[in-house]
Design a protein around this motif. Sequence first.
Motif, short mmCIF file in Angstrom:
data_model
loop_
_atom_site.label_atom_id
_atom_site.label_comp_id
_atom_site.label_asym_id
_atom_site.label_seq_id
_atom_site.Cartn_x
_atom_site.Cartn_y
_atom_site.Cartn_z
N GLN A 23 0.83 -1.21 0.00
CA GLN A 23 0.00 0.00 0.00
C GLN A 23 0.87 1.27 0.00
N ARG A 24 2.06 1.15 0.62
CA ARG A 24 2.92 2.34 0.71
C ARG A 24 3.91 2.45 -0.44
N ASP A 27 1.43 5.88 -4.62
CA ASP A 27 0.76 7.10 -4.14
C ASP A 27 0.07 7.78 -5.33
N ARG A 45 -1.16 -4.65 6.02
CA ARG A 45 -2.32 -4.03 6.69
C ARG A 45 -3.62 -4.69 6.26
N ARG A 47 -8.10 -4.58 7.15
CA ARG A 47 -9.13 -3.59 7.48
C ARG A 47 -9.17 -3.36 8.98
N SER A 63 -1.15 -4.23 -4.77
CA SER A 63 -1.91 -2.98 -4.66
C SER A 63 -1.96 -2.32 -6.03
N THR A 78 -13.86 -1.85 -2.41
CA THR A 78 -13.52 -3.11 -1.73
C THR A 78 -14.42 -4.22 -2.26
N LEU A 116 -8.62 -4.00 0.60
CA LEU A 116 -8.49 -2.79 1.43
C LEU A 116 -8.36 -1.60 0.49
N GLU A 118 -7.76 2.38 0.24
CA GLU A 118 -7.30 3.53 1.02
C GLU A 118 -7.21 4.76 0.12
N LYS A 120 -5.72 8.25 -1.07
CA LYS A 120 -4.43 8.98 -0.99
C LYS A 120 -4.49 10.15 -1.95
N VAL A 124 -7.18 6.30 -5.13
CA VAL A 124 -7.45 5.18 -4.23
C VAL A 124 -6.37 4.13 -4.46
N SER A 232 -20.61 0.42 7.41
CA SER A 232 -19.19 0.17 7.66
C SER A 232 -19.07 -0.68 8.92
#
Length: 239
Positions: A23-24, A27, A45, A47, A63, A78, A116, A118, A120, A124, A232
């Motif tokens: 995920q990181r 970006d 990571r 949820r 990702s 998701t 997941l 996220e 950014k 997404v 959620s």
Amino acid sequence: MQPLLQGLFGRPYLYLDRCETTQRMLDAAQPEGAVALCEEQTAGRGRLGRRWEAPAGTSILVSVVLRPPRERKPAELTLVGGLAAAIAIERATGLAAQLKWPNDVMLDRRKVAGGLAELKDGAVVLGIGVNVNQRPGDLPDGTKAPAGSLRSVTGREHDRAALLVDLLLELERRYEAWREGGLDAVYDDLGARDFLRGRRVTVDGVEGTAQRITREGLLLVETEAEPLLVGSGEVDYRG
Ligand code: BTN
């Protein structure tokens, strides 16, 4: 992997043997369809702040950067990611997979994949983890939904590269359909794989029977008091 990819997703294709979390690696500066993949995550990571664990080289940890149009709800991704994973897993195993709202993919009542989404800076990052070749002893214990892998369910090893190629292609197709038509465009395939439908569930301490995933991406639960629309959080189920 890169020459095997069939669609537009995977440009660029970032790969590391080991990373904190895929995920990181991505970006908002990356173009839509950029993909990051690792053999092992040191801080994977899940949820709701959970961890996502898998021994090196056993699973798919991927990702993708997506840029949904303004009128779409990113949280629905998701479901879209889960649906794509479920369909790819069905093709790989020949078994029916289900989607446990909002993001778990179930095979033979075991959770074998999760998604997941996220946000950014307006993009997404959608992460998908698929348990592919873990042996039963490699799988995490004490998870809410019992964990499984394709191998633990089918009793044989699966080709991770072929599954990844198919998953990314299916994700691209389903994402395009969702971009154009929203959840309605994927709803029939989603509804047909609704794991919770008809099950006794508990949501924030309230018991009821799950009716269905709605066309808005919520979970409709029939309770003694009144119908509950869950947007959620966590749904516990029995059996
Ligand atoms: C969940 O079921 O809780 C979601 C799991 C998502 C796991 C994937 S693995 C690839 C990507 N990188 C992460 O750290 N998480 C997602």
